[in-house]
Design an enzyme around this catalytic site. Structure first.
Site, PDB file in Angstrom:
ATOM      1  CG  ASN A  30      -6.613  -1.006   0.687  1.00  0.00           C
ATOM      2  OD1 ASN A  30      -5.882  -0.524  -0.191  1.00  0.00           O
ATOM      3  ND2 ASN A  30      -6.151  -1.480   1.828  1.00  0.00           N
ATOM      4  CG  HIS A  82      -3.344   3.343   2.027  1.00  0.00           C
ATOM      5  ND1 HIS A  82      -3.666   2.943   0.757  1.00  0.00           N
ATOM      6  CD2 HIS A  82      -3.441   2.228   2.805  1.00  0.00           C
ATOM      7  CE1 HIS A  82      -3.932   1.647   0.755  1.00  0.00           C
ATOM      8  NE2 HIS A  82      -3.801   1.191   1.990  1.00  0.00           N
ATOM      9  CB  CYS A 105      -0.940  -0.005   1.193  1.00  0.00           C
ATOM     10  SG  CYS A 105      -2.077  -1.390   1.146  1.00  0.00           S
TER      11      CYS A 105
HETATM   12  O1  UT7 Z   1      -3.971  -1.412   3.462  1.00  0.00           O
HETATM   13  C1  UT7 Z   1      -3.091  -2.371   3.951  1.00  0.00           C
HETATM   14  C2  UT7 Z   1      -3.051  -2.379   5.430  1.00  0.00           C
HETATM   15  N1  UT7 Z   1      -4.273  -2.906   5.969  1.00  0.00           N
HETATM   16  C3  UT7 Z   1      -4.982  -2.211   6.848  1.00  0.00           C
HETATM   17  O2  UT7 Z   1      -4.673  -1.105   7.163  1.00  0.00           O
HETATM   18  C4  UT7 Z   1      -6.178  -2.910   7.434  1.00  0.00           C
HETATM   19  C5  UT7 Z   1      -6.213  -2.672   8.923  1.00  0.00           C
HETATM   20  N2  UT7 Z   1      -7.282  -3.427   9.576  1.00  0.00           N
HETATM   21  C6  UT7 Z   1      -8.591  -3.082   9.455  1.00  0.00           C
HETATM   22  O3  UT7 Z   1      -8.949  -2.180   8.723  1.00  0.00           O
HETATM   23  C7  UT7 Z   1      -9.577  -3.809  10.330  1.00  0.00           C
HETATM   24  O4  UT7 Z   1      -8.872  -4.585  11.263  1.00  0.00           O
HETATM   25  C8  UT7 Z   1     -10.561  -4.723   9.560  1.00  0.00           C
HETATM   26  C9  UT7 Z   1     -11.533  -3.875   8.757  1.00  0.00           C
HETATM   27  C10 UT7 Z   1      -9.794  -5.666   8.659  1.00  0.00           C
HETATM   28  C11 UT7 Z   1     -11.391  -5.554  10.556  1.00  0.00           C
HETATM   29  O5  UT7 Z   1     -12.052  -4.705  11.463  1.00  0.00           O
HETATM   30  P1  UT7 Z   1     -11.908  -4.914  13.034  1.00  0.00           P
HETATM   31  O6  UT7 Z   1     -12.764  -3.904  13.656  1.00  0.00           O
HETATM   32  O7  UT7 Z   1     -10.449  -4.890  13.393  1.00  0.00           O
HETATM   33  O8  UT7 Z   1     -12.527  -6.340  13.237  1.00  0.00           O
HETATM   34  P2  UT7 Z   1     -11.854  -7.650  13.876  1.00  0.00           P
HETATM   35  O9  UT7 Z   1     -10.921  -8.276  12.910  1.00  0.00           O
HETATM   36  O10 UT7 Z   1     -11.354  -7.338  15.265  1.00  0.00           O
HETATM   37  O11 UT7 Z   1     -13.139  -8.575  14.020  1.00  0.00           O
HETATM   38  C12 UT7 Z   1     -14.237  -8.234  14.889  1.00  0.00           C
HETATM   39  C13 UT7 Z   1     -15.365  -9.229  14.683  1.00  0.00           C
HETATM   40  C14 UT7 Z   1     -14.890 -10.691  14.700  1.00  0.00           C
HETATM   41  O12 UT7 Z   1     -15.910 -11.457  15.271  1.00  0.00           O
HETATM   42  P3  UT7 Z   1     -15.820 -11.912  16.814  1.00  0.00           P
HETATM   43  O13 UT7 Z   1     -14.534 -12.700  16.926  1.00  0.00           O
HETATM   44  O14 UT7 Z   1     -15.784 -10.641  17.604  1.00  0.00           O
HETATM   45  O15 UT7 Z   1     -17.039 -12.723  16.993  1.00  0.00           O
HETATM   46  C15 UT7 Z   1     -14.798 -11.049  13.248  1.00  0.00           C
HETATM   47  O16 UT7 Z   1     -14.952 -12.414  12.995  1.00  0.00           O
HETATM   48  O17 UT7 Z   1     -15.947  -9.014  13.376  1.00  0.00           O
HETATM   49  C16 UT7 Z   1     -15.934 -10.262  12.653  1.00  0.00           C
HETATM   50  N3  UT7 Z   1     -15.789  -9.967  11.240  1.00  0.00           N
HETATM   51  C17 UT7 Z   1     -16.822  -9.721  10.427  1.00  0.00           C
HETATM   52  N4  UT7 Z   1     -18.150  -9.674  10.645  1.00  0.00           N
HETATM   53  C18 UT7 Z   1     -18.922  -9.365   9.588  1.00  0.00           C
HETATM   54  C19 UT7 Z   1     -14.638  -9.874  10.529  1.00  0.00           C
HETATM   55  N5  UT7 Z   1     -14.908  -9.568   9.246  1.00  0.00           N
HETATM   56  C20 UT7 Z   1     -16.257  -9.482   9.159  1.00  0.00           C
HETATM   57  C21 UT7 Z   1     -17.138  -9.183   8.091  1.00  0.00           C
HETATM   58  N6  UT7 Z   1     -18.460  -9.133   8.360  1.00  0.00           N
HETATM   59  N7  UT7 Z   1     -16.702  -8.926   6.848  1.00  0.00           N
END
Ligand code: UT7
Length: 332
Positions: free
Chosen positions: A286, A256, A116
């Site tokens: 993204n 970004h 990125c």
């Molecule tokens: O550009 C390259 C660099 N990348 C980034 O900068 C990405 C950085 N990370 C992020 O933007 C975020 O971490 C994400 C958008 C990828 C995920 O968001 P989050 O708020 O960090 O969610 P999480 O991974 O902590 O997951 C929270 C919950 C989990 O469920 P439980 O374990 O709490 O029951 C996940 O399984 O949300 C669940 N989850 C989803 N639910 C519905 C994860 N993805 C999804 C989804 N739909 N698509």
């Protein structure tokens, strides 16, 4: 004699026609429009459909768009740099393919892989060629066909990314405009959290790597989020401070587009109001190396000569950094 700087003198962009909405994703994985919108700010993303179409297809269109607007003869181009982690082939470089396709027959060309942060790395590299006096016209492209490396059964990654490419033309100037300063960083320990495991020289493609789904993006989202939110904001603040840029003198933050929450945190750290933050994450998601040039493409008509742009990125590697650009031209 005045210092030679690298001015951005043209911008081009391309996104494919197919729109993959959050609603359609709801039919593919267990997710919801509400979850995606509130956690990332993304509503839809573009997907490059069709057989045998690599990222070069989008790079070529972006460069053609820029050349047509700038009225530059492609034979005058000295160098083409393509930032991408989804090259058409492992080799030759996608930049070679694009340069030849657009008629830049006198240019040398190469790819830059910094995920990125790829575009800001390539922009700084291209600017150095101009500043040294070695070259007069450099095209810097950033783009990715993320749909080629996404697992559309993995809801944690497939909802974030999209396809697209943008580019800029760099030319020398002795005016106080152009690429003014940059801070670039990397940390290889980030490999653990964000990677694509197979298909490289460590783990070549095999039946086993395919069965284990190792040719797709792997991301520990929450861990990457923590690194991204602090490092992108820190480096943007550091670059602003060393160039005496304040919330008032920064015209635009160009962040970004990974997650709206990371963008908001960076803006708040630098003290910039949302009205001065470039954003198109809701429409494109993204696009990895494509996000920054696609922002410049979308906002080109609103930019004026002398505007101070603070560009910031964070991505796989980890790689991150910020670039201070003083805009070089007024809208037509
Ligand atoms: O550009 C390259 C660099 N990348 C980034 O900068 C990405 C950085 N990370 C992020 O933007 C975020 O971490 C994400 C958008 C990828 C995920 O968001 P989050 O708020 O960090 O969610 P999480 O991974 O902590 O997951 C929270 C919950 C989990 O469920 P439980 O374990 O709490 O029951 C996940 O399984 O949300 C669940 N989850 C989803 N639910 C519905 C994860 N993805 C999804 C989804 N739909 N698509």
């Amino acid at each position: 004699m005045n210092k030679i700087r690298a001015a951005i003198t043209g911008v081009g962009g391309y996104v494919p026609d197919y729109v993959l909405t959050n609603k359609e994703l709801e039919t593919m994985v267990e997710t919801s429009d509400e979850w995606i919108t509130s956690r990332t700010g993304i509503k839809e993303r573009r997907i490059l459909k069709g057989e045998n179409k690599g990222v070069s297809v989008m790079g070529i269109e972006a460069v053609k768009d820029m050349l047509a607007k700038s009225k530059v003869d492609p034979k005058e181009i000295d160098c083409v740099i393509f930032a991408t982690i989804t090259p058409d082939l492992t080799f030759p470089a996608t930049a070679n393919i694009v340069a030849t396709a657009v008629g830049a027959v006198n240019a040398f060309s190469f790819d830059v892989a910094a995920a990125c942060s790829g575009f800001i790395y390539a922009l700084t590299t291209g600017a150095s060629f101009i500043q040294s006096g070695m070259y007069k016209k450099v095209i810097v492209i950033g783009g990715d066909k993320m749909s080629a490396i996404l697992d559309y059964t993995d809801r944690t990654t497939c909802i974030i990314f999209g396809d697209g490419a943008g580019c800029v033309l760099l030319e020398p100037t002795t005016e106080e405009v152009g690429v003014m300063d940059a801070i670039l960083k990397s940390d290889g320990s980030g490999e653990t959290y964000l990677n694509l495991k197979a298909g490289g020289s460590r783990l070549p493609a095999s039946h086993e790597t395919i069965d284990k789904r190792l040719h797709y993006v792997y991301q520990e989202g929450a861990a990457v989020y923590k690194f991204a939110v602090t490092n992108m904001a820190d480096v943007a603040a550091q670059l602003a401070e060393r160039n005496h840029l304040t919330a008032e003198t920064i015209s635009w933050l160009v962040p970004h587009q990974a997650n709206k929450r990371i963008i908001d945190a960076t803006a708040s750290r630098v003290g910039i109001d949302e009205s001065k933050v470039m954003m198109n994450i809701e429409r494109y998601g993204n696009t990895t190396a494509g996000t920054i040039p696609l922002l410049l493409w979308d906002y080109e008509k609103r930019l004026k000569k002398g505007d101070n742009l603070l560009i910031a990125a964070f991505g796989g590697g980890f790689t991150w950094g910020a670039v201070y650009v003083k805009w070089a031209y007024n809208p037509n």
